[in-house]
Write a protein that holds these residues in place. Structure first.
Motif, short mmCIF file in Angstrom:
data_model
loop_
_atom_site.label_atom_id
_atom_site.label_comp_id
_atom_site.label_asym_id
_atom_site.label_seq_id
_atom_site.Cartn_x
_atom_site.Cartn_y
_atom_site.Cartn_z
N HIS A 56 0.84 -1.20 0.00
CA HIS A 56 0.00 0.00 0.00
C HIS A 56 0.88 1.25 0.00
O HIS A 56 0.61 2.22 -0.71
CB HIS A 56 -0.91 0.04 1.24
CG HIS A 56 -1.83 -1.13 1.34
ND1 HIS A 56 -2.46 -1.47 2.53
CD2 HIS A 56 -2.25 -2.04 0.43
CE1 HIS A 56 -3.22 -2.53 2.33
NE2 HIS A 56 -3.11 -2.89 1.08
N GLU A 57 1.93 1.23 0.81
CA GLU A 57 2.82 2.38 0.92
C GLU A 57 3.57 2.62 -0.38
O GLU A 57 3.72 3.77 -0.83
CB GLU A 57 3.81 2.17 2.07
CG GLU A 57 4.73 3.36 2.32
CD GLU A 57 4.03 4.59 2.84
OE1 GLU A 57 4.62 5.68 2.75
OE2 GLU A 57 2.87 4.48 3.31
N LEU A 58 4.03 1.55 -1.03
CA LEU A 58 4.71 1.71 -2.31
C LEU A 58 3.77 2.30 -3.34
O LEU A 58 4.15 3.21 -4.11
CB LEU A 58 5.23 0.35 -2.79
CG LEU A 58 5.87 0.34 -4.19
CD1 LEU A 58 7.08 1.25 -4.24
CD2 LEU A 58 6.24 -1.09 -4.60
N MET A 59 2.55 1.82 -3.37
CA MET A 59 1.57 2.33 -4.32
C MET A 59 1.31 3.81 -4.06
O MET A 59 1.21 4.62 -4.99
CB MET A 59 0.27 1.53 -4.20
CG MET A 59 -0.72 1.79 -5.31
SD MET A 59 -2.15 0.66 -5.20
CE MET A 59 -2.97 1.04 -6.75
N LEU A 60 1.21 4.18 -2.79
CA LEU A 60 1.01 5.59 -2.43
C LEU A 60 2.15 6.45 -2.94
O LEU A 60 1.94 7.51 -3.53
CB LEU A 60 0.87 5.71 -0.91
CG LEU A 60 0.91 7.13 -0.33
CD1 LEU A 60 -0.23 7.98 -0.87
CD2 LEU A 60 0.85 7.08 1.20
N ARG A 61 3.38 5.99 -2.74
CA ARG A 61 4.55 6.79 -3.14
C ARG A 61 4.63 6.92 -4.65
O ARG A 61 4.92 8.01 -5.17
CB ARG A 61 5.82 6.13 -2.59
CG ARG A 61 5.87 6.11 -1.07
CD ARG A 61 7.13 5.46 -0.56
NE ARG A 61 7.09 5.27 0.90
CZ ARG A 61 8.11 4.87 1.64
NH1 ARG A 61 9.27 4.61 1.05
NH2 ARG A 61 7.99 4.73 2.93
N VAL A 62 4.39 5.82 -5.36
CA VAL A 62 4.47 5.87 -6.82
C VAL A 62 3.38 6.76 -7.39
O VAL A 62 3.63 7.60 -8.27
CB VAL A 62 4.36 4.44 -7.40
CG1 VAL A 62 4.22 4.49 -8.92
CG2 VAL A 62 5.58 3.63 -7.02
N MET A 63 2.16 6.62 -6.90
CA MET A 63 1.06 7.41 -7.45
C MET A 63 1.20 8.89 -7.07
O MET A 63 0.79 9.77 -7.83
CB MET A 63 -0.28 6.84 -6.98
CG MET A 63 -0.56 5.46 -7.57
SD MET A 63 -2.12 4.71 -7.02
CE MET A 63 -3.30 5.79 -7.80
N THR A 64 1.78 9.17 -5.90
CA THR A 64 2.06 10.56 -5.55
C THR A 64 3.07 11.16 -6.53
O THR A 64 2.93 12.31 -6.96
CB THR A 64 2.61 10.66 -4.12
OG1 THR A 64 1.63 10.15 -3.20
CG2 THR A 64 2.90 12.11 -3.74
N ALA A 65 4.08 10.37 -6.89
CA ALA A 65 5.09 10.84 -7.85
C ALA A 65 4.46 11.09 -9.22
O ALA A 65 4.76 12.08 -9.88
CB ALA A 65 6.22 9.81 -7.96
N ILE A 66 3.57 10.20 -9.66
CA ILE A 66 2.91 10.39 -10.95
C ILE A 66 2.05 11.66 -10.90
O ILE A 66 2.06 12.47 -11.84
CB ILE A 66 2.04 9.17 -11.29
CG1 ILE A 66 2.91 7.94 -11.52
CG2 ILE A 66 1.17 9.45 -12.52
CD1 ILE A 66 2.12 6.66 -11.73
N ASN A 67 1.34 11.85 -9.82
CA ASN A 67 0.47 13.01 -9.69
C ASN A 67 1.27 14.31 -9.66
O ASN A 67 0.78 15.37 -10.06
CB ASN A 67 -0.37 12.90 -8.43
CG ASN A 67 -1.60 13.78 -8.46
OD1 ASN A 67 -2.31 13.84 -9.47
ND2 ASN A 67 -1.86 14.49 -7.38
N ALA A 68 2.52 14.24 -9.17
CA ALA A 68 3.39 15.41 -9.12
C ALA A 68 4.13 15.62 -10.44
O ALA A 68 4.94 16.55 -10.55
CB ALA A 68 4.40 15.27 -7.99
N SER A 69 3.88 14.74 -11.42
CA SER A 69 4.43 14.87 -12.78
C SER A 69 5.94 14.74 -12.83
O SER A 69 6.60 15.36 -13.66
CB SER A 69 4.00 16.21 -13.41
OG SER A 69 2.61 16.30 -13.48
#
Length: 257
Positions: A56-69
């Protein structure tokens, strides 16, 4: 999941779940002990494994990075430790489950979060343990990025606004002056002691303020990674963080990217 649920990008995933004495009930009448379990097991079909929280934490970090472009070669070095195969697989997996935009003709590695992805990201942030720390307003971070290459006065105003907004985080990068040296420091809160204190875990010295501010502006755009970088300094030492940041900066194409 019903189609109308997948287009609720303004609400966290799971807004339709009903809380009752048996847990959280989904539209199919199934009950889950948490919203994350409903998503991980009920929506994605994963088994109830003991290492689910770290995924869950890895998914959060990756998707936060994608959202930050800034998800790309930089995040490959930062989040995935340079493992190109895992990095590419994870992006393809996110696209396959609808988290990333995959409109016709778009490179799967260039897509931003879909409406569903944004909804899931909000849920992961809201249910994070420990509580997801408040990040500076996106407009403030965007102002730092927008002032690249502009006059020094405009950038200084943007950095001051960022410093004011960032507040007292658990791990905090800051600009400091020490005689004729200009520093970027990382402080962290010491836990476990009877009286928690803030201590310097890492620092980098520069001979001029402009170079120091270049690094700080780059760090400011990536404020959502500060806690992870702080943990590297705490666990492995300042030299390990210096090495890690250098690899990430190279992966990002330099401080100007």
């Amino acid at each position: 999941m019903a189609d109308f649920d997948r287009h609720a990008g303004e609400l966290p995933w799971g807004w339709w779940l009903r809380a009752n004495p048996r847990g959280y009930e989904d539209a199919a009448g199934r009950h889950w002990s948490s919203v994350r379990d409903a998503f991980w097991e009920g929506e994605l079909g994963f088994p109830p494994v003991h290492f689910a929280p770290e995924q869950h934490e890895l998914m959060l970090r990756v998707m936060t990075a994608i959202n930050a472009s800034w998800f790309g070669t930089e995040s490959n070095h930062d989040v995935f430790g340079g493992d190109m195969m895992f990095w590419r697989f994870y992006q393809c997996w996110l696209a396959s489950i609808g988290m990333v935009e995959t409109s016709e003709g778009r490179n799967v590695f260039d897509g931003g979060l879909s409406s569903l992805g944004k909804s899931v990201l909000m849920m992961l942030q809201a249910t994070r343990e420990p509580e997801f720390e408040r990040l500076p307003m996106s407009a403030v971070v965007a102002a730092v990025s927008a002032n690249k290459g502009l006059d020094a006065e405009a950038r200084e105003r943007a950095l001051i606004d960022f410093e004011r907004e960032v507040g007292f985080r658990r791990h905090l990068f800051a600009r400091e002056d020490l005689g004729k040296r200009y520093l970027v420091t990382l402080t962290g809160i010491t836990v476990g002691a009877r009286m928690p204190t803030r201590n310097i875990a890492w620092s980098q010295s520069f001979s001029d303020a402009a170079s120091r501010d270049d690094l700080f502006a780059w760090l400011a755009e990536r404020v959502h990674r500060w806690d992870d970088w702080g943990e590297i300094a705490n666990r492995k030492g300042a030299d390990a963080l210096t090495s890690h940041l250098l690899s990430v900066i190279v992966g990002a194409g330099g401080l100007s990217r």
